[in-house]
Structures are given as structure tokens and as C-alpha cells.
Motif scaffolding. Sequence first.
Motif, PDB file in Angstrom:
ATOM      1  N   ALA A 285       0.832  -1.208   0.000  1.00  0.00           N
ATOM      2  CA  ALA A 285       0.000   0.000   0.000  1.00  0.00           C
ATOM      3  C   ALA A 285       0.863   1.254   0.000  1.00  0.00           C
ATOM      4  N   TRP A 286       1.931   1.255   0.806  1.00  0.00           N
ATOM      5  CA  TRP A 286       2.781   2.431   0.919  1.00  0.00           C
ATOM      6  C   TRP A 286       3.573   2.691  -0.358  1.00  0.00           C
ATOM      7  N   SER A 287       3.773   1.676  -1.188  1.00  0.00           N
ATOM      8  CA  SER A 287       4.445   1.880  -2.469  1.00  0.00           C
ATOM      9  C   SER A 287       3.570   2.661  -3.444  1.00  0.00           C
ATOM     10  N   CYS A 288       2.276   2.664  -3.181  1.00  0.00           N
ATOM     11  CA  CYS A 288       1.340   3.349  -4.074  1.00  0.00           C
ATOM     12  C   CYS A 288       1.261   4.835  -3.733  1.00  0.00           C
ATOM     13  N   ASP A 289       0.818   5.639  -4.696  1.00  0.00           N
ATOM     14  CA  ASP A 289       0.729   7.088  -4.500  1.00  0.00           C
ATOM     15  C   ASP A 289      -0.422   7.472  -3.590  1.00  0.00           C
ATOM     16  N   LEU A 290      -1.552   6.812  -3.754  1.00  0.00           N
ATOM     17  CA  LEU A 290      -2.750   7.106  -2.975  1.00  0.00           C
ATOM     18  C   LEU A 290      -3.272   5.827  -2.351  1.00  0.00           C
ATOM     19  N   ILE A 291      -3.952   5.969  -1.210  1.00  0.00           N
ATOM     20  CA  ILE A 291      -4.608   4.823  -0.572  1.00  0.00           C
ATOM     21  C   ILE A 291      -6.057   5.196  -0.298  1.00  0.00           C
ATOM     22  N   VAL A 292      -6.975   4.416  -0.858  1.00  0.00           N
ATOM     23  CA  VAL A 292      -8.396   4.528  -0.540  1.00  0.00           C
ATOM     24  C   VAL A 292      -8.742   3.323   0.326  1.00  0.00           C
ATOM     25  N   ALA A 293      -9.270   3.561   1.511  1.00  0.00           N
ATOM     26  CA  ALA A 293      -9.544   2.489   2.466  1.00  0.00           C
ATOM     27  C   ALA A 293     -11.034   2.324   2.685  1.00  0.00           C
ATOM     28  N   ALA A 294     -11.464   1.081   2.782  1.00  0.00           N
ATOM     29  CA  ALA A 294     -12.818   0.800   3.232  1.00  0.00           C
ATOM     30  C   ALA A 294     -12.904   1.061   4.730  1.00  0.00           C
ATOM     31  N   ASP A 295     -14.115   1.287   5.213  1.00  0.00           N
ATOM     32  CA  ASP A 295     -14.268   1.582   6.640  1.00  0.00           C
ATOM     33  C   ASP A 295     -13.965   0.381   7.535  1.00  0.00           C
ATOM     34  N   ASP A 296     -13.788  -0.812   6.941  1.00  0.00           N
ATOM     35  CA  ASP A 296     -13.404  -1.981   7.736  1.00  0.00           C
ATOM     36  C   ASP A 296     -11.905  -2.266   7.676  1.00  0.00           C
ATOM     37  N   ALA A 297     -11.137  -1.376   7.067  1.00  0.00           N
ATOM     38  CA  ALA A 297      -9.698  -1.606   6.930  1.00  0.00           C
ATOM     39  C   ALA A 297      -8.994  -1.502   8.281  1.00  0.00           C
ATOM     40  N   GLN A 298      -7.973  -2.331   8.455  1.00  0.00           N
ATOM     41  CA  GLN A 298      -7.165  -2.343   9.673  1.00  0.00           C
ATOM     42  C   GLN A 298      -5.697  -2.412   9.269  1.00  0.00           C
ATOM     43  N   PHE A 299      -4.867  -1.563   9.884  1.00  0.00           N
ATOM     44  CA  PHE A 299      -3.452  -1.475   9.537  1.00  0.00           C
ATOM     45  C   PHE A 299      -2.606  -1.825  10.762  1.00  0.00           C
ATOM     46  N   ALA A 300      -1.541  -2.605  10.542  1.00  0.00           N
ATOM     47  CA  ALA A 300      -0.659  -2.951  11.666  1.00  0.00           C
ATOM     48  C   ALA A 300       0.683  -3.441  11.146  1.00  0.00           C
ATOM     49  N   ASP A 301       1.707  -3.251  11.965  1.00  0.00           N
ATOM     50  CA  ASP A 301       3.031  -3.821  11.710  1.00  0.00           C
ATOM     51  C   ASP A 301       3.522  -4.419  13.020  1.00  0.00           C
ATOM     52  N   PRO A 302       3.164  -5.685  13.309  1.00  0.00           N
ATOM     53  CA  PRO A 302       3.449  -6.273  14.615  1.00  0.00           C
ATOM     54  C   PRO A 302       4.807  -6.945  14.739  1.00  0.00           C
ATOM     55  N   VAL A 303       5.753  -6.660  13.832  1.00  0.00           N
ATOM     56  CA  VAL A 303       6.976  -7.452  13.804  1.00  0.00           C
ATOM     57  C   VAL A 303       7.962  -7.117  14.914  1.00  0.00           C
ATOM     58  N   VAL A 304       7.720  -6.039  15.668  1.00  0.00           N
ATOM     59  CA  VAL A 304       8.574  -5.807  16.844  1.00  0.00           C
ATOM     60  C   VAL A 304       8.462  -6.986  17.809  1.00  0.00           C
ATOM     61  N   ARG A 305       7.324  -7.668  17.793  1.00  0.00           N
ATOM     62  CA  ARG A 305       7.162  -8.865  18.629  1.00  0.00           C
ATOM     63  C   ARG A 305       8.129  -9.967  18.227  1.00  0.00           C
ATOM     64  N   MET A 306       8.661  -9.886  17.014  1.00  0.00           N
ATOM     65  CA  MET A 306       9.666 -10.829  16.549  1.00  0.00           C
ATOM     66  C   MET A 306      11.075 -10.277  16.768  1.00  0.00           C
ATOM     67  N   GLY A 307      11.171  -9.111  17.439  1.00  0.00           N
ATOM     68  CA  GLY A 307      12.463  -8.490  17.657  1.00  0.00           C
ATOM     69  C   GLY A 307      12.986  -7.740  16.447  1.00  0.00           C
ATOM     70  N   ILE A 308      12.090  -7.390  15.512  1.00  0.00           N
ATOM     71  CA  ILE A 308      12.486  -6.746  14.251  1.00  0.00           C
ATOM     72  C   ILE A 308      11.912  -5.330  14.217  1.00  0.00           C
ATOM     73  N   PRO A 309      12.714  -4.332  13.832  1.00  0.00           N
ATOM     74  CA  PRO A 309      12.258  -2.929  13.900  1.00  0.00           C
ATOM     75  C   PRO A 309      11.438  -2.488  12.691  1.00  0.00           C
ATOM     76  N   GLY A 310      10.353  -3.185  12.422  1.00  0.00           N
ATOM     77  CA  GLY A 310       9.493  -2.790  11.315  1.00  0.00           C
ATOM     78  C   GLY A 310       9.812  -3.546  10.042  1.00  0.00           C
ATOM     79  N   VAL A 311       8.862  -3.487   9.093  1.00  0.00           N
ATOM     80  CA  VAL A 311       9.039  -4.200   7.824  1.00  0.00           C
ATOM     81  C   VAL A 311      10.182  -3.594   7.008  1.00  0.00           C
ATOM     82  N   GLU A 312      10.582  -4.326   5.955  1.00  0.00           N
ATOM     83  CA  GLU A 312      11.774  -3.969   5.183  1.00  0.00           C
ATOM     84  C   GLU A 312      11.638  -2.616   4.476  1.00  0.00           C
ATOM     85  N   TYR A 313      10.471  -2.311   3.977  1.00  0.00           N
ATOM     86  CA  TYR A 313      10.225  -1.024   3.318  1.00  0.00           C
ATOM     87  C   TYR A 313       9.779  -0.059   4.404  1.00  0.00           C
ATOM     88  N   PHE A 314      10.762   0.545   5.083  1.00  0.00           N
ATOM     89  CA  PHE A 314      10.512   1.262   6.333  1.00  0.00           C
ATOM     90  C   PHE A 314      10.085   2.708   6.041  1.00  0.00           C
TER      91      PHE A 314
END
Length: 298
Positions: A151-180
Motif C-alpha cells: 500500500a505504501w508503495s502506491c501514491d494514494l490509498i483509498v480504504a474501506a471503513d473496515d480496513a485495519q493497519f498494523a506492523d506487529p513485527v517488533v514482537r519478533m524483535g524486528i524494527p518494522g518491515v523492510e520497506y521502512f
Amino acid sequence: MTDDATSPPPADDRPESADELVRYTTDGPVAVVTMNRPRYANAQNSAMTYALDDAFARAADDDEIRVVVLAGAGRHFSAGHDIGTPGRDVDRTFPRRAGLWWDHVGKTGAESRFARESEVYLGMCRRWRELPKPTIAMVQGACIAGGLMLAWSCDLIVAADDAQFADPVVRMGIPGVEYFAHPWVMGPRFAKEFLYLGERVDAARALALGMVNRVVPRAELQPFTMDMAARIATMPRLGLALTKKAVNQAEDLMGLRAGMDSVFGLHHVAHAHNAEVGSDPLAGHDARSMRERTDGAD
């Protein structure tokens, strides 16, 4: 509208083909690229990622296409990287495009993971961001970790009202996804909260934070996005391409590209640490281990 991939979803006991994993359709000057693994919430295996790369290249090469919409079939946009489906193909070789790293297959340790993620994650997302045509992510349901990268690679984001966003990888000891892109997409202070807690952010909060452009009822997501794409498509092609480049250059001058490079190194420090202290071959990145760490998919 034309559709080049009308075959039914594959049976669980046979490999998924590129045409099944990603659908490419057109509606006038708008190309719609649709991730098509709804059974696995569009978890991205390598075959899907390379198929996405081919689809974006196809749209860029077609002079009739002015705008590209990225979508996910089914209830969810994308639950992230594939960490445990029957189609997980982390050890499979794919043809690589010029300028990306050597084949990771057959390599060991950091050489394997760094080569693969330099290409499949950071490299491809950067190339899609630079596509010389406007791109719109059409997001419903879960948009988690690796889904955020798309989604972040795209210029615009249109979200439905049921959309949910998260990056839970700190729980794996990792500081966020690769495309930071976190500090640029949502600001530094909320980026820390978003990562520290690993909680899901709903569409309304995402809009307030500037993470998305519009929020619409789920039933209106597709027609609203296609109407937006059609209106953008009436603009001069060169004007759109230069405007996109101008904004991307400004964002890079604000540190986006250099910041991503620096965090990518930290990301791989975390991988090396997990491999050193972990007891399973995926260093805690398999589906079972992730279920123990989070209530959401990667």
C-alpha cells in the motif's frame, strides 16, 4: 473490462500459477492488479511478488494505461508475507530483473536472507513506487506488515471503513518491515507508538494520521476508487509522471531513501540475532511461532 486470468482458484495439492496469483484487468485507461490468494488473506509468497512485478511492468509499458489500481481479492487486502501456507516458496528461484541482487537460493546465513529481501521486498517496492504512472491502493480488511509495504508503495490509498493497519513485527524483535516508510507515512511520534504496541489501527484513525487519502463504506470501495482513477486518467500523462517524480524527489530529500537503507541494515541485524538464538529454521518466522506472538498475520 478485460480479464486475463479467469481460471478458478487452485486446489491445495498443486502449485499456484502466476496468472492465478495475480489478476490483471483493464477498464479503459485504468489497469487493476489484483492479488488473488483470498484463501490465505492474500499472503504474499515469492511467486505472487514476482507476478506483481510483472503486472506493474506490463501496466507501465502499455501506452493506453494511465493509472494503476492495486487490489486484494476477498475479505482482506493482504495479511502480509507468507510465513506458513502450503505455497510458501522461500527457497525457490525466480528470474530476477536487472539491478537487483544475486539469487539467494543455495546461499547460507545473512547472504541468503539479505539477497532475497534486497530484491523481493525493498527493491521491488522501491521500483513500484517509481512507476511513471499514478498508482492507487484499494484497501479493505487486513493490511498487515508486508501488506503495508504494498500500500505504501502506491501514491494514494483509498480504504474501506473496515480496513485495519498494523506492523506487529517488533514482537519478533524486528524494527518494522523492510520497506521502512513509517516516519514519513505517519510521522515519527506515531510511528513509534504504531511499532511499540503492534496494535491494529482502524481506517478512521489512519485517515486522521494521514496514512490514507479517503475512507469510504466497504460497499463503495471499488466504485469510488475506480471513479477516482478515471478522473486522474484524464490528466496529461507527462504532467502526472513529472508530478509524481517531483513529490517522490522531495520525499527522498526529506530522508526517505537513505532512512530506508539504514533501517534495512538494522532489520538484518535482527534477523541475524533471531537466527543465533532461535531454535527453529525460520528463526521464529513460521506460522506457529507467529500465532504465539500476535493475534494477527504478518
